[in-house]
Design a protein around this motif. Structure first.
Motif, PDB file in Angstrom:
ATOM      1  N   TYR A 102       0.824  -1.209   0.000  1.00  0.00           N
ATOM      2  CA  TYR A 102       0.000   0.000   0.000  1.00  0.00           C
ATOM      3  C   TYR A 102       0.861   1.262   0.000  1.00  0.00           C
ATOM      4  N   ILE A 103       1.965   1.247   0.741  1.00  0.00           N
ATOM      5  CA  ILE A 103       2.833   2.434   0.795  1.00  0.00           C
ATOM      6  C   ILE A 103       3.497   2.681  -0.554  1.00  0.00           C
ATOM      7  N   ILE A 104       4.058   1.629  -1.151  1.00  0.00           N
ATOM      8  CA  ILE A 104       4.743   1.785  -2.440  1.00  0.00           C
ATOM      9  C   ILE A 104       3.768   2.268  -3.515  1.00  0.00           C
ATOM     10  N   LEU A 105       2.618   1.595  -3.610  1.00  0.00           N
ATOM     11  CA  LEU A 105       1.639   1.977  -4.630  1.00  0.00           C
ATOM     12  C   LEU A 105       1.062   3.361  -4.344  1.00  0.00           C
ATOM     13  N   GLY A 106       0.836   3.670  -3.052  1.00  0.00           N
ATOM     14  CA  GLY A 106       0.283   4.978  -2.697  1.00  0.00           C
ATOM     15  C   GLY A 106       1.214   6.118  -3.063  1.00  0.00           C
ATOM     16  N   VAL A 107       2.516   5.947  -2.812  1.00  0.00           N
ATOM     17  CA  VAL A 107       3.492   6.978  -3.172  1.00  0.00           C
ATOM     18  C   VAL A 107       3.545   7.145  -4.695  1.00  0.00           C
ATOM     19  N   LEU A 108       3.499   6.026  -5.418  1.00  0.00           N
ATOM     20  CA  LEU A 108       3.493   6.102  -6.883  1.00  0.00           C
ATOM     21  C   LEU A 108       2.241   6.807  -7.389  1.00  0.00           C
ATOM     22  N   ILE A 109       1.099   6.563  -6.740  1.00  0.00           N
ATOM     23  CA  ILE A 109      -0.141   7.232  -7.132  1.00  0.00           C
ATOM     24  C   ILE A 109      -0.027   8.743  -6.909  1.00  0.00           C
ATOM     25  N   ALA A 110       0.557   9.138  -5.779  1.00  0.00           N
ATOM     26  CA  ALA A 110       0.746  10.566  -5.502  1.00  0.00           C
ATOM     27  C   ALA A 110       1.638  11.205  -6.565  1.00  0.00           C
ATOM     28  N   ALA A 111       2.724  10.510  -6.941  1.00  0.00           N
ATOM     29  CA  ALA A 111       3.615  11.028  -7.983  1.00  0.00           C
ATOM     30  C   ALA A 111       2.887  11.118  -9.320  1.00  0.00           C
ATOM     31  N   ASP A 112       2.075  10.107  -9.610  1.00  0.00           N
ATOM     32  CA  ASP A 112       1.310  10.091 -10.859  1.00  0.00           C
ATOM     33  C   ASP A 112       0.327  11.255 -10.901  1.00  0.00           C
ATOM     34  N   ASN A 113      -0.372  11.487  -9.790  1.00  0.00           N
ATOM     35  CA  ASN A 113      -1.331  12.594  -9.722  1.00  0.00           C
ATOM     36  C   ASN A 113      -0.643  13.942  -9.871  1.00  0.00           C
ATOM     37  N   MET A 114       0.576  14.058  -9.314  1.00  0.00           N
ATOM     38  CA  MET A 114       1.330  15.308  -9.439  1.00  0.00           C
ATOM     39  C   MET A 114       1.694  15.557 -10.901  1.00  0.00           C
ATOM     40  N   LEU A 115       2.093  14.519 -11.612  1.00  0.00           N
ATOM     41  CA  LEU A 115       2.410  14.662 -13.037  1.00  0.00           C
ATOM     42  C   LEU A 115       1.170  15.062 -13.823  1.00  0.00           C
ATOM     43  N   TYR A 116       0.029  14.445 -13.512  1.00  0.00           N
ATOM     44  CA  TYR A 116      -1.218  14.807 -14.184  1.00  0.00           C
ATOM     45  C   TYR A 116      -1.587  16.269 -13.907  1.00  0.00           C
ATOM     46  N   SER A 117      -1.420  16.701 -12.657  1.00  0.00           N
ATOM     47  CA  SER A 117      -1.763  18.081 -12.291  1.00  0.00           C
ATOM     48  C   SER A 117      -0.887  19.088 -13.028  1.00  0.00           C
ATOM     49  N   THR A 118       0.404  18.767 -13.143  1.00  0.00           N
ATOM     50  CA  THR A 118       1.321  19.647 -13.868  1.00  0.00           C
ATOM     51  C   THR A 118       0.953  19.707 -15.345  1.00  0.00           C
ATOM     52  N   GLY A 119       0.621  18.553 -15.917  1.00  0.00           N
ATOM     53  CA  GLY A 119       0.219  18.522 -17.318  1.00  0.00           C
ATOM     54  C   GLY A 119      -1.023  19.343 -17.576  1.00  0.00           C
ATOM     55  N   LEU A 120      -2.014  19.225 -16.676  1.00  0.00           N
ATOM     56  CA  LEU A 120      -3.264  19.961 -16.865  1.00  0.00           C
ATOM     57  C   LEU A 120      -3.073  21.458 -16.675  1.00  0.00           C
ATOM     58  N   LEU A 121      -2.066  21.849 -15.883  1.00  0.00           N
ATOM     59  CA  LEU A 121      -1.782  23.272 -15.675  1.00  0.00           C
ATOM     60  C   LEU A 121      -1.343  23.940 -16.970  1.00  0.00           C
ATOM     61  N   TYR A 122      -0.575  23.233 -17.796  1.00  0.00           N
ATOM     62  CA  TYR A 122       0.017  23.824 -18.992  1.00  0.00           C
ATOM     63  C   TYR A 122      -0.670  23.427 -20.295  1.00  0.00           C
ATOM     64  N   LEU A 123      -1.695  22.577 -20.222  1.00  0.00           N
ATOM     65  CA  LEU A 123      -2.404  22.151 -21.432  1.00  0.00           C
ATOM     66  C   LEU A 123      -3.883  22.445 -21.285  1.00  0.00           C
ATOM     67  N   ASP A 124      -4.565  22.649 -22.409  1.00  0.00           N
ATOM     68  CA  ASP A 124      -6.015  22.749 -22.336  1.00  0.00           C
ATOM     69  C   ASP A 124      -6.588  21.351 -22.157  1.00  0.00           C
ATOM     70  N   ALA A 125      -7.868  21.270 -21.745  1.00  0.00           N
ATOM     71  CA  ALA A 125      -8.468  19.990 -21.362  1.00  0.00           C
ATOM     72  C   ALA A 125      -8.502  18.988 -22.511  1.00  0.00           C
ATOM     73  N   SER A 126      -8.738  19.469 -23.738  1.00  0.00           N
ATOM     74  CA  SER A 126      -8.835  18.540 -24.863  1.00  0.00           C
ATOM     75  C   SER A 126      -7.472  17.953 -25.221  1.00  0.00           C
ATOM     76  N   THR A 127      -6.433  18.803 -25.284  1.00  0.00           N
ATOM     77  CA  THR A 127      -5.088  18.304 -25.581  1.00  0.00           C
ATOM     78  C   THR A 127      -4.624  17.341 -24.494  1.00  0.00           C
TER      79      THR A 127
END
Length: 364
Positions: A102-127
């Motif tokens: 749970y710890i390993i997967l949870g940390v990876l999920i947090a990192a994944d969500n951070m990457l998604y958040s950064t991507g959405l900050l600089y891209l429009d929703a469709s792209t």
């Protein structure tokens, strides 16, 4: 787990005895409900995330936090849907092993969500959504190496087409100049972060499937929900740590005061984004239970074709020729992936019918 020689649905189908207790129309009805949860939840969450940034929000850690913060919502189906009686007497892994997973997967999920958040900050929703379509290509690769899935001509076609679809957006210079008012460099950063998030998401699915196969050794609905709840708990904790360690928490009050639609809209945007992600999560785990983790990823990719249309209506995003071609290619890649699942399902049903017939003849 079922026989690993089946390439897609059958290889990762969960407890067949749980599925077989439904008749065909009940099974399809439950699958349809979970598909609706996933598509609606993910589409709404992405659009609200884009709205948060457009109205003045700029905390990537807050955008990361809301993706898992509403995990207590999942206790509702966990308590309402009972587990099969045989699950209580089956193999139970040690608490230490479960905690480590749970710890390993949870940390990876947090990192994944951070990457998604950064991507959405600089891209429009469709792209953003169209680039996320590349997750199926990554899913095929990770499933091959980690879960011993087999490639077919249709899966190779799906992988190539979806990869090319994402590549079209990467070289879309016209879009990169004006997407959300960001520079070309930030557009590239957003593209790379979203692409990396898609790869990590697919890796997470394969690692979860591997955990079910090698450690948990059972896949009931309650076990899948527990996996989602406890990994989300770890991811939420990691996001909170990141929020305070980065110092972004100091800007949240000013961010709320300066939010374009007001303070109430700021709070409601975050709350409903969190709820939407958990509705999506229920759909994800529901499809994992009813069908497979790979099929869940396929439906998630389908919702990526819905989001650009919704963002065109809600945010008036540009839908230029390159995006249209990329979206059509993503739909084609999705269609070939679904057709392979259909072939696998038909093959499995014929094999099961033959086994049932032979057992019936033997009993006579």
């Amino acid at each position: 787990m079922a026989d690993n020689e089946e390439p897609m649905i059958i290889a990762s189908t969960l407890d067949q005895s749980s599925i077989n207790k439904y008749n065909r129309w009940q099974w399809w009805s439950l699958v349809a409900v979970n598909i609706s949860f996933l598509i609606v939840g993910q589409s709404v969450a992405v659009l609200l995330g884009r709205f948060y940034y457009d109205q003045g929000g700029n905390s990537k850690w807050m955008a990361t936090l809301v993706q898992t913060a509403a995990f207590p919502f999942l206790y509702i189906p966990l308590f309402l849907i009972p587990s099969p009686q045989e699950a209580s007497t089956s193999f139970q892994p040690s608490i230490k092993i479960l905690t480590l997973i749970y710890i390993i997967l949870g940390v990876l999920i947090a990192a994944d969500n951070m990457l998604y958040s950064t991507g959405l900050l600089y891209l429009d929703a469709s792209t953003y959504s169209l680039i996320c379509a590349s997750q199926l290509a990554f899913n095929a690769v990770f499933s091959y190496f980690i879960n011993s899935q087999k490639f077919t001509a249709l899966i190779i076609n799906s992988t190539v087409v979806l990869s090319l679809s994402a590549a079209l957006l990467a070289i879309n210079d016209d879009e990169s100049e004006g997407s959300a008012g960001v520079s070309h460099g930030k557009y590239i950063l957003g593209f790379l972060c979203t692409l990396g998030a898609s790869a990590l998401y697919s890796l997470l699915l394969s690692l979860m499937q591997l955990s079910f196969q090698k450690v948990l050794k059972k896949e009931t609905f309650s076990v899948v929900l527990e996996m989602q709840i406890y990994t989300s708990l770890v991811a939420t904790s990691a996001s909170v740590v990141g929020l305070f360690a980065s110092g972004e928490w100091r800007t949240l009050h000013d961010e709320m005061e300066g939010f374009g639609k007001g303070r109430v809209a700021y709070v409601m945007t975050l709350v409903w984004t969190a709820v939407a992600w958990q509705v999506c999560s229920v759909g994800v785990v529901g499809l994992i239970f009813m069908v497979s983790s790979l099929f869940s990823n396929v439906i998630s990719t389908l919702s990526l074709a819905v989001t650009p249309i919704a963002s065109l209506i809600v945010f008036h995003d540009k839908m230029n020729g390159v995006k249209i071609i990329a979206m059509l290619m993503a739909l084609w890649g999705f269609a070939t992936y679904i057709y392979q699942n259909y072939l696998d399902d038909s093959k499995h049903r014929r094999r099961q019918a033959a086994i049932d017939k032979s057992r019936g003849d033997a009993s006579c």
